[in-house]
Design a protein around this motif. Sequence first.
Motif, PDB file in Angstrom:
ATOM      1  N   SER A 241      41.565  63.100  91.362  1.00  0.00           N
ATOM      2  CA  SER A 241      40.118  63.010  91.557  1.00  0.00           C
ATOM      3  C   SER A 241      39.701  63.009  93.025  1.00  0.00           C
ATOM      4  O   SER A 241      38.532  63.192  93.324  1.00  0.00           O
ATOM      5  CB  SER A 241      39.595  61.732  90.895  1.00  0.00           C
TER       6      SER A 241
ATOM      7  N   ALA B 224      36.354  64.460  97.960  1.00  0.00           N
ATOM      8  CA  ALA B 224      36.575  65.160  96.694  1.00  0.00           C
ATOM      9  C   ALA B 224      37.717  66.153  96.868  1.00  0.00           C
ATOM     10  O   ALA B 224      37.795  66.844  97.885  1.00  0.00           O
ATOM     11  CB  ALA B 224      35.298  65.891  96.290  1.00  0.00           C
ATOM     12  N   ASN B 225      38.567  66.197  95.869  1.00  0.00           N
ATOM     13  CA  ASN B 225      39.712  67.106  95.936  1.00  0.00           C
ATOM     14  C   ASN B 225      39.321  68.453  95.335  1.00  0.00           C
ATOM     15  O   ASN B 225      39.420  68.665  94.132  1.00  0.00           O
ATOM     16  CB  ASN B 225      40.884  66.488  95.179  1.00  0.00           C
ATOM     17  N   LEU B 226      38.862  69.337  96.210  1.00  0.00           N
ATOM     18  CA  LEU B 226      38.471  70.655  95.724  1.00  0.00           C
ATOM     19  C   LEU B 226      39.689  71.579  95.784  1.00  0.00           C
ATOM     20  O   LEU B 226      39.740  72.504  96.589  1.00  0.00           O
ATOM     21  CB  LEU B 226      37.295  71.201  96.552  1.00  0.00           C
ATOM     22  N   HIS B 227      40.644  71.259  94.937  1.00  0.00           N
ATOM     23  CA  HIS B 227      41.898  72.024  94.820  1.00  0.00           C
ATOM     24  C   HIS B 227      42.648  72.110  96.145  1.00  0.00           C
ATOM     25  O   HIS B 227      43.117  73.167  96.529  1.00  0.00           O
ATOM     26  CB  HIS B 227      41.620  73.442  94.285  1.00  0.00           C
TER      27      HIS B 227
ATOM     28  N   LEU C 158      33.590  66.758 100.960  1.00  0.00           N
ATOM     29  CA  LEU C 158      32.599  65.923 100.274  1.00  0.00           C
ATOM     30  C   LEU C 158      33.123  64.497 100.366  1.00  0.00           C
ATOM     31  O   LEU C 158      33.980  64.099  99.585  1.00  0.00           O
ATOM     32  CB  LEU C 158      32.500  66.383  98.819  1.00  0.00           C
TER      33      LEU C 158
ATOM     34  N   ASP D 212      35.219  73.697  90.560  1.00  0.00           N
ATOM     35  CA  ASP D 212      34.626  72.853  91.607  1.00  0.00           C
ATOM     36  C   ASP D 212      33.791  71.741  91.001  1.00  0.00           C
ATOM     37  O   ASP D 212      33.881  70.579  91.404  1.00  0.00           O
ATOM     38  CB  ASP D 212      33.750  73.704  92.544  1.00  0.00           C
TER      39      ASP D 212
ATOM     40  N   SER E  63      35.924  69.092  89.661  1.00  0.00           N
ATOM     41  CA  SER E  63      36.442  68.244  90.743  1.00  0.00           C
ATOM     42  C   SER E  63      35.390  67.245  91.201  1.00  0.00           C
ATOM     43  O   SER E  63      35.688  66.063  91.420  1.00  0.00           O
ATOM     44  CB  SER E  63      36.862  69.099  91.932  1.00  0.00           C
ATOM     45  N   ILE E  64      34.183  67.769  91.351  1.00  0.00           N
ATOM     46  CA  ILE E  64      33.099  66.886  91.805  1.00  0.00           C
ATOM     47  C   ILE E  64      32.866  65.777  90.781  1.00  0.00           C
ATOM     48  O   ILE E  64      32.708  64.606  91.139  1.00  0.00           O
ATOM     49  CB  ILE E  64      31.792  67.690  91.989  1.00  0.00           C
TER      50      ILE E  64
ATOM     51  N   MET F   1      34.981  64.540  88.649  1.00  0.00           N
ATOM     52  CA  MET F   1      36.077  63.567  88.679  1.00  0.00           C
ATOM     53  C   MET F   1      35.958  62.663  89.898  1.00  0.00           C
ATOM     54  O   MET F   1      36.210  61.456  89.837  1.00  0.00           O
ATOM     55  CB  MET F   1      37.423  64.303  88.705  1.00  0.00           C
ATOM     56  N   PHE F   2      35.555  63.268  90.981  1.00  0.00           N
ATOM     57  CA  PHE F   2      35.370  62.486  92.216  1.00  0.00           C
ATOM     58  C   PHE F   2      34.258  61.456  92.029  1.00  0.00           C
ATOM     59  O   PHE F   2      34.385  60.298  92.426  1.00  0.00           O
ATOM     60  CB  PHE F   2      35.039  63.449  93.355  1.00  0.00           C
TER      61      PHE F   2
END
Lengths: 287, 246
Positions: free
Chosen positions: A11, A26-29, A40, B51, B54-55, B57-58
């Motif tokens: 996450s 944020a883990n954007l891959h 982010l 994306d 991901s957001i 989950m973040f």
Amino acid sequence: MNYLVMETHPSYAILLDEEGRFVKAANLHYQVGDTVQEILELKIPTAPRAKVLRPLFGFVAAAACFCLVFFGYYQPNFVAHGLLRLQINPDVLLTISRTERVLDLKGLNQDGGDLVAGYDYRGKSRATVLEELIERAIQMDYLSDGDRVAISVDSRDIEWKEQEQASSLQQLEDQYGERIVITVGLSESETDADTSNSQELLQVTIPITLPDPEESGFAPAPDSSAVQDLPSPVTSNPSVRGDSGYGDSGYEERIDGDSAYEDWEDEQERDEDENEDDEDDEDDEDD
Amino acid sequence: MTPTEPQIALWVEEAKTNSQAADRFIQQYLGFIKSELAKFLHTSPDFGYEDELSIAMFAFYEAILGYQRGRGAFLPYASRAIKNRLIDYYRREKRHERQISLNQPYGDEEEGGELLHILPEEKNPLEESVHRKATQAEIEEFRCQLEQFGIHFSAVADNSPRQQRTLNACQRALSFARENPELLEQLLRTQKLPLKELAQGAGVERKTLERHRDYLMAILLAFTNGYEIIRGHLCRLYPAEKGGEP
């Protein structure tokens, strides 16, 4: 700003920025070792202030409002800040707020009482009340041209006191300076008159305790003017002597028995004789 | 069996401090996150919305960190957090509306050509791959060394100074340590941060340094033995040397 990806989680990712700060974003891959630019960043919502404080805010706000009203409006306008004494012959005491509102008005002597009786001072300023009182005094014949008026202000606030005294004086000088004499401070004659008035009152009460007419054979109600003519209260008070025939007047407790009154015995006997003579005359007239 | 609210709250409390527990918890609730995302997108998020996932989950992770037990159930709170983050994300993306993606199809669609492919390559992919491998190896080594000191990246990130003033104070302490290599040796030998010397030498409040102990340890360790790439990355840590602002 470049960020180096140090660790990745499903996450979020941990990034190292160029200033040496480790941030979660944020883990954007991302993969470990990547250098990224747009991230982010984690924003942990700051805990709102505890609910316990919320009623306290209300209380503080209420207290602030109260203080504002109290110190800003109530205290300057409705709390007594000083006293102004106006002595014409009527002696009048004005209670004044800091903003020069007259809060209370009372006569300190009989004439003062008469002067303020029926006068509505509420909501008026010190200047207005002073002016109107003096006008009233002129109308009621307490004050005529050339007379003396004394004002004195008293307050714990020295600065305010002096300012108030000066402005009152200035006001009266401007309005009546040509007709009457205005002085600052307690007028000597007035204070004397004041004390003599109280003595007068005292003396007036004495004859009430006069003994029954059978013993003296006189009608008991000598008018106050007769007493007033006497030189001093001491000499005029026959009850001081134990053998005056007035019985227990109650004054003996107040005045020491062994006072210097004995020196005046002869004189007082003479006074009594005079009184008896007067009353004889009255009897004659009645007849 | 559906977990009860107190059970969830317990998990959240654990996940706040333990990053592995957090990962597990998020994995367990991936279905919930996807369903929230689907509600927001009005479509299935399984394809083409990586994306956004991901957001989401973040945002769920942020919700874990920000959750306060006394203020209601966790899942509605997390749902709200996800929605808000996605709204923010779309607002931010709006700025790039007029820009076209590099992954946009170009030329013959059957060949699967993308705009990206017609751009001249700035870097040699082989070199880049080697560099990345080296970076990964270095970071892994760094991670292992930190773990010997009982420190995890996650803790360092939580421990990092957030205010600029605190960051500057820490940077002063770090540059003082770098000028005095014996302090670094002492750190390696004793596995303890020489707080007293740092505070005195750099003129920083000892309390400030104590609060960011893990962070200072991590950066100091990066300066000890040959983490060239990481050190190279930290080019702005000593801006004074480069003529920038102190």
